[in-house]
Write a protein that holds these residues in place. Structure first.
Motif, PDB file in Angstrom:
ATOM      1  N   GLN A   1       1.005  -0.816  -0.676  1.00  9.05           N
ATOM      2  CA  GLN A   1       0.458   0.388   0.384  1.00  9.05           C
ATOM      3  C   GLN A   1       0.934   1.369  -0.082  1.00  9.05           C
ATOM      4  O   GLN A   1       2.254   1.157   0.388  1.00  9.05           O
ATOM      5  N   GLY A   2       0.548   2.292  -0.619  1.00  5.77           N
ATOM      6  CA  GLY A   2       0.685   3.837  -0.457  1.00  5.77           C
ATOM      7  C   GLY A   2       2.048   4.155  -1.880  1.00  5.77           C
ATOM      8  O   GLY A   2       2.599   4.262  -1.827  1.00  5.77           O
TER       9      GLY A   2
ATOM     10  N   ASN B   1     -13.115   4.936   5.939  1.00  6.92           N
ATOM     11  CA  ASN B   1     -11.750   5.344   5.269  1.00  6.92           C
ATOM     12  C   ASN B   1     -11.477   6.134   3.963  1.00  6.92           C
ATOM     13  O   ASN B   1     -11.532   6.268   2.944  1.00  6.92           O
ATOM     14  N   LYS B   2     -11.105   6.700   4.801  1.00  9.52           N
ATOM     15  CA  LYS B   2     -11.050   8.125   3.902  1.00  9.52           C
ATOM     16  C   LYS B   2      -9.687   8.046   3.107  1.00  9.52           C
ATOM     17  O   LYS B   2     -10.085   8.986   1.945  1.00  9.52           O
ATOM     18  N   VAL B   3      -8.668   7.540   3.101  1.00 11.86           N
ATOM     19  CA  VAL B   3      -7.903   7.066   2.108  1.00 11.86           C
ATOM     20  C   VAL B   3      -8.198   6.160   0.686  1.00 11.86           C
ATOM     21  O   VAL B   3      -7.344   7.554  -0.539  1.00 11.86           O
ATOM     22  N   ALA B   4      -9.234   5.350   1.287  1.00  8.83           N
ATOM     23  CA  ALA B   4      -9.499   4.901   0.237  1.00  8.83           C
ATOM     24  C   ALA B   4     -10.483   6.134  -1.311  1.00  8.83           C
ATOM     25  O   ALA B   4     -10.956   6.714  -2.154  1.00  8.83           O
TER      26      ALA B   4
ATOM     27  N   GLY C   1      -9.954   9.271  -0.558  1.00  8.73           N
ATOM     28  CA  GLY C   1      -9.803  10.343  -1.475  1.00  8.73           C
ATOM     29  C   GLY C   1      -8.867   9.861  -2.371  1.00  8.73           C
ATOM     30  O   GLY C   1      -8.914   9.913  -4.089  1.00  8.73           O
ATOM     31  N   LEU C   2      -9.042   8.579  -2.904  1.00  9.43           N
ATOM     32  CA  LEU C   2      -8.073   7.868  -4.245  1.00  9.43           C
ATOM     33  C   LEU C   2      -9.172   7.789  -5.002  1.00  9.43           C
ATOM     34  O   LEU C   2      -8.511   8.473  -6.021  1.00  9.43           O
TER      35      LEU C   2
END
Length: 151
Positions: free
Chosen positions: A96-97, A128-131, A133-134
């Motif tokens: 990830q990342g 799930n803020k990362v997802a 954002g993506l």
């Protein structure tokens, strides 16, 4: 660059076990289910969605490869002639990342176009803020928002 290959039955068995556990955990975290019922409810949902496993009609389950090493999975379902739905995308923690989710998402959009889709939807848990954002960076727009508060 990542590559998508359709899952074989062995890969599917590995996937389904971890997917059920992960989905159950997310439903508990989001407050939708209690822990005691979560695994059985998750199994029920997956059984309804994939009654014939990786061979279920109009469902395309891919292993995501980076240099011939499996680093994740992505699942696209064809809901109608023109609409698809991404039920799952998951990159192993150690990968990830690095932008692999973004690459896989772009490739699955190409798969959808080849199948005649003009629109692809997906669900993302609010926490799930990362997802989120993506997906926003890739042009996905919010169509519904459910909110709740414990009182």
């Amino acid at each position: 660059m990542v590559k998508l290959i359709l899952m074989n039955s062995y890969e599917y068995q590995e996937y389904i076990t971890s997917a059920i556990e992960g989905y159950a955990k997310e439903k508990v975290l989001s407050g939708n289910w209690n822990e005691e019922e979560s695994i059985s409810k998750a199994k029920d949902e997956y059984t309804k969605l994939l009654p014939k496993g990786e061979k279920t009609k109009n469902n395309f389950l891919y292993t995501i490869l980076k240099e011939d090493k499996a680093i994740g999975v992505i699942w696209l379902a064809q809901k109608s002639e023109e609409e698809g739905f991404i039920y799952d995308i998951n990159i192993l923690k150690e990968y990830q990342g690095f932008g692999y989710s973004k690459e896989a998402m772009k490739q699955i959009e190409s798969v959808g176009k080849k199948l005649g889709m003009i629109k692809i939807g997906l669900h993302v848990f609010g926490h799930n803020k990362v997802a989120r954002g993506l997906y926003e960076k890739l042009g996905y727009q919010t169509t519904n928002v459910l909110m709740e508060k414990e009182i």
